[in-house]
Design an enzyme around this catalytic site. Structure first.
Site, mmCIF file in Angstrom:
data_model
loop_
_atom_site.group_PDB
_atom_site.id
_atom_site.type_symbol
_atom_site.label_atom_id
_atom_site.label_comp_id
_atom_site.label_asym_id
_atom_site.label_seq_id
_atom_site.Cartn_x
_atom_site.Cartn_y
_atom_site.Cartn_z
ATOM 1 N N ASP A 54 14.447 59.557 1.674
ATOM 2 C CA ASP A 54 14.340 59.092 0.031
ATOM 3 C C ASP A 54 15.868 59.285 -0.640
ATOM 4 O OD1 ASP A 54 14.315 57.167 -2.501
ATOM 5 O OD2 ASP A 54 12.157 58.192 -3.015
HETATM 6 C C1 NOJ Z 1 15.346 55.858 -4.975
HETATM 7 C C2 NOJ Z 1 13.932 54.815 -4.887
HETATM 8 O O1 NOJ Z 1 12.633 55.909 -5.182
HETATM 9 C C3 NOJ Z 1 13.595 54.498 -3.745
HETATM 10 O O2 NOJ Z 1 12.697 53.552 -3.494
HETATM 11 C C4 NOJ Z 1 14.916 53.390 -3.434
HETATM 12 O O3 NOJ Z 1 15.052 52.762 -2.339
HETATM 13 C C5 NOJ Z 1 16.311 54.422 -3.273
HETATM 14 N N1 NOJ Z 1 16.421 55.388 -4.239
HETATM 15 C C6 NOJ Z 1 17.460 53.583 -2.758
HETATM 16 O O4 NOJ Z 1 18.000 52.585 -4.320
#
Ligand code: NOJ
Length: 731
Positions: free
Chosen positions: A252
């Site tokens: 993430d």
């Molecule tokens: C953080 C989020 O938890 C995730 O779901 C997302 O894909 C990424 N940011 C990128 O935006």
């Protein structure tokens, strides 16, 4: 062991599916091995390291490698549509497609999502969501996923992934694992018992791996004391070894904490590379140095690169894949092609069939040419500043059609409930009186001038980097927003038949509303996406009978759920007992149980048949998803479902199992099959439930394996988790 992809059941689906890639990991790995041999060390490092935040058109990007024709990989949110793009479809959210219980619609929505991503040149679409699973009903991102039941979530993950990858995009199952709340999501330590993990939280990811998902995103939190993206137990032992995951793990965004620790634990791609633009890359040159100094083995770097290449080949992105042209996330998403095709039809079907009718006294619905209707509440209209006025949907103004955060898309348009009702009213000659604020007095005044009132209320939540009306992602409570209870009470007290329509990210406590005698109907419309009003009119006026069923329990009080937000460390003390498993164990009567939903017609259930339990041991080889024989169908149950009412409708019949007493203490019943059948008046069809070995097994923490208990299993088939019409035993 490597395996070929399973062909989806749908004829339509299989044609489309065959089009994308080899669908065969053995072939994909052979190509990846050949390509890997041509790469320099610097190439390998660039393959696994994001270019940095906002360094490329997508929210995540890696550099191209011309020697093997490898593109600048473009990874983009999200689970319900392409984020930061224009002229894309804003589909209903995961929780609403989950409430359709319709595997064909799940697949079609996935296929449409993947088609739009592909047409924009996006290689990896960051969804679907299997975690949070939703153990805490007020958790901010539950709506991005499908259900808090692992079986329903698992089927939904697999169907969506099959659709997305058949369209040619790489799917990304996220967030692995233990990101069950937004509060302290970057620091909380999720300590999950091994059995609980296998039977609840890991289950949707196992089904995703079985569906050959090409990528998995590890989450921000800690898992058993280590960062999820640095947990060897999670990434290597569970995901890659036990589940035989063939694709790659990406972090993430900025969930990586160390250079060698993450690499050695099993992380394969660092996203977005730096920490949101600070230019501090934990991989890149640092990884190259770690390999040179022996802190990270060359074979580990090769494995990362090979996994990423194999995924790319697996879905066929090496052949004629579009390139991103004229479009970037960082300019409002303008400049790309119109990729919507006819996907609004899928969006409308999902929004319509995801509607759950909770209450319908004396057939108040469908509406029958009412002389006049009062349409009340701000949730009936689009935000006057426009549906996309708040970045990442960071406000609850106007009708709610998705939550907020990274899991959003811009609406190409948003059909307001009021506008769609007005269109129908014009045909019917119905007078429309409106009060499009949440002010109780004006709502009551509108109701007093109409034959029937429809009140719209909602409840919103989202990702924790945005706070809306005091909610930092997670909801503050399970009440409707904007004093919705007071609005409904004021309107209902006028005494006209009152219909309540609710757009919500998850369960609400409805006791105030259900106690009002004038409230004749409650329509649970979820998070419907761009076709909101049209889908609602389809159901309100009865051109389609409602067929959605709750993908979670609606309790009488918040405390009944038995879970709560934690600080510092979450020991998952509720054990296996989340949602209906908890209500059943503790004999708590919910307001509306898991799996519940009314129709305009009625269905009878008869003729349950249950085959004998197969004694064939099956193959003990490891395949993507785990031991092969876990996925063998070992028993089949059937039931006859008859539409014995007066209009056409679809029924979701559900199969629950109870484990024999030889198993350790287990939930009273667990969903292990469902079937949605469309039935004309008087028509009957057979619902067939294929029960796999895994569906009847428990995770033995000592032996560390799935175990089929001896003895007889209780089988129940019904219209909800508490409306069990047929029972029998399997042995
Ligand atoms: C953080 C989020 O938890 C995730 O779901 C997302 O894909 C990424 N940011 C990128 O935006």
């Amino acid at each position: 062991m490597l395996s070929s992809i399973a062909l989806p059941l749908l004829a339509l689906a299989s044609t489309a599916f065959a089009a994308a890639g080899d669908g065969d990991w053995t072939v994909a790995y052979a190509k990846a091995t050949t390509a890997l041999a041509k790469l320099t060390q610097a190439n390998k490092i660039s393959l696994v390291t994001g270019t940095g935040w906002e360094k490329g058109p997508c929210v995540g990007n890696t550099a191209s490698i011309s020697t093997i024709g490898y593109p600048a990989l473009c990874l983009q949110d999200g689970p319900l549509g392409v984020r930061y793009a224009q002229q894309v479809t804003a589909f209903p959210a995961g929780i609403t497609v989950g409430s359709t219980w319709d595997t064909s619609l799940l697949y079609e929505r996935g296929y449409a999502l993947g088609s739009e991503s592909k047409a924009l040149g996006i290689h990896v679409q960051l969804g679907p969501v299997g975690g949070p699973l939703g153990k805490i009903p007020a958790a901010g991102r539950n709506w991005e996923g499908f259900s808090n039941d692992p079986y329903l979530s698992g089927v939904a993950m697999a169907s969506t992934i099959n659709g997305m990858q058949a369209a040619g995009v790489q799917a990304c199952a996220k967030h692995l694992i233990g990101n069950e709340q937004e509060k302290e999501r970057d620091t909380i330590n999720s300590v999950i018992d091994d059995r609980v993990n296998h039977e609840l939280y890991l289950w949707p990811f196992a089904e995703s791996v079985k569906a050959n998902v090409t990528s998995v995103m590890c989450s921000y939190n800690k898992f058993g004391g280590s960062w999820a993206c640095e947990s060897e137990a999670l990434l290597t032992s569970l995901l890659k070894n036990e589940l035989d995951f063939q694709g790659y793990v990406l972090s993430d965004w900025a969930a990586q904490h160390t250079t060698a620790g993450s690499a050695n634990a099993g992380l394969d791609m660092a996203m977005p590379g730096d920490n949101f633009g600070d230019n501090n890359f934990l991989w890149g040159t640092a990884l190259q140095n770690a390999v040179s100094s022996g802190q990270v083995a060359q074979s580990r770097l090769n494995d990362m690169a090979k996994r990423i290449l194999a995924a790319w080949y697996f879905v066929g992105q090496d052949v004629d894949y579009p390139t991103v042209i004229g479009w970037t996330s960082w300019n409002g998403g303008y400049g790309g092609p119109d990729v919507q095709s006819d996907h609004k039809n899928v969006a409308r079907s999902v929004a319509r069939d995801g509607i759950v009718l909770l209450k319908n006294t004396n057939n108040a619905l469908p509406l029958k040419n009412p002389a006049s209707l009062a349409i009340i509440g701000q949730d009936a209209i689009v935000n006057p500043a426009g549906p996309n006025a708040c970045t990442d949907r960071s406000c609850d103004i106007g009708t709610l059609a998705m939550g907020w955060g990274s899991g959003t898309a811009d609406f190409p348009y948003l059909i307001a409930p009021l506008d769609a009702i007005k269109t129908q009213a014009a045909l019917d000659g119905t007078a429309i009186i409106t009060s499009t604020t949440d002010t109780a007095a004006s709502g009551a005044s509108a109701a007093s001038s109409a034959a029937t009132a429809i009140v719209f209320i909602n409840a919103d939540s989202g990702e924790g980097y945005i706070t809306v009306e005091g909610a930092a992602g997670d909801r503050l409570n399970l009440d409707p927003w904007h004093n919705g209870n007071a609005l409904v009470t004021a309107v209902a007290n006028v005494g006209k038949p009152t219909i309540v329509v609710i757009h919500s990210v998850g369960p609400l406590i409805l006791e105030t509303i259900v106690a009002l005698p004038s409230v004749v109907a409650i329509v649970w419309a979820g998070l419907p996406g761009q076709e909101s009003g049209n889908a609602l009119v389809d159901v309100l006026y009865g051109s389609t009978s409602p067929s959605g069923k709750l993908p979670y329990t609606i309790a009488k009080t918040t405390g009944d759920y038995g879970t709560a937000f934690q600080s510092g460390q979450d020991n998952y003390a509720e054990d296996l007992y989340i949602d209906y498993r908890h209500f059943d164990k503790s004999a708590i009567t919910p307001r509306y149980e898991f799996g519940f939903g009314l129709s305009y017609t009625t269905f009878s259930y008869s003729a349950l048949t249950i085959s004998a339990l197969s004694t064939s041991p099956g193959s003990s080889a490891t395949i993507p998803g785990g031991i092969s024989n876990l996925y063998d169908v070992v028993a089949t149950a059937t039931a006859t479902i008859t539409n014995n009412g007066t209009v056409a409708g679809s029924e979701v019949s559900q199969l629950y199992i109870g484990l024999p007493s030889s198993a350790p203490t287990s939930p009273v019943r667990q969903l292990r099959g469902f079937s949605k059948l469309a039935l004309a008046v008087g028509q009957k069809k057979t619902a067939t439930f294929a029960i796999r070995r895994k569906d009847l097994s428990y995770w033995d923490v000592t032996a560390k394996k799935w175990t089929l208990p001896s003895g007889s299993f209780k089988i129940s088939v019904g219209a909800s988790s508490r409306d069990l019409r047929l029972t029998g035993t399997l042995s």
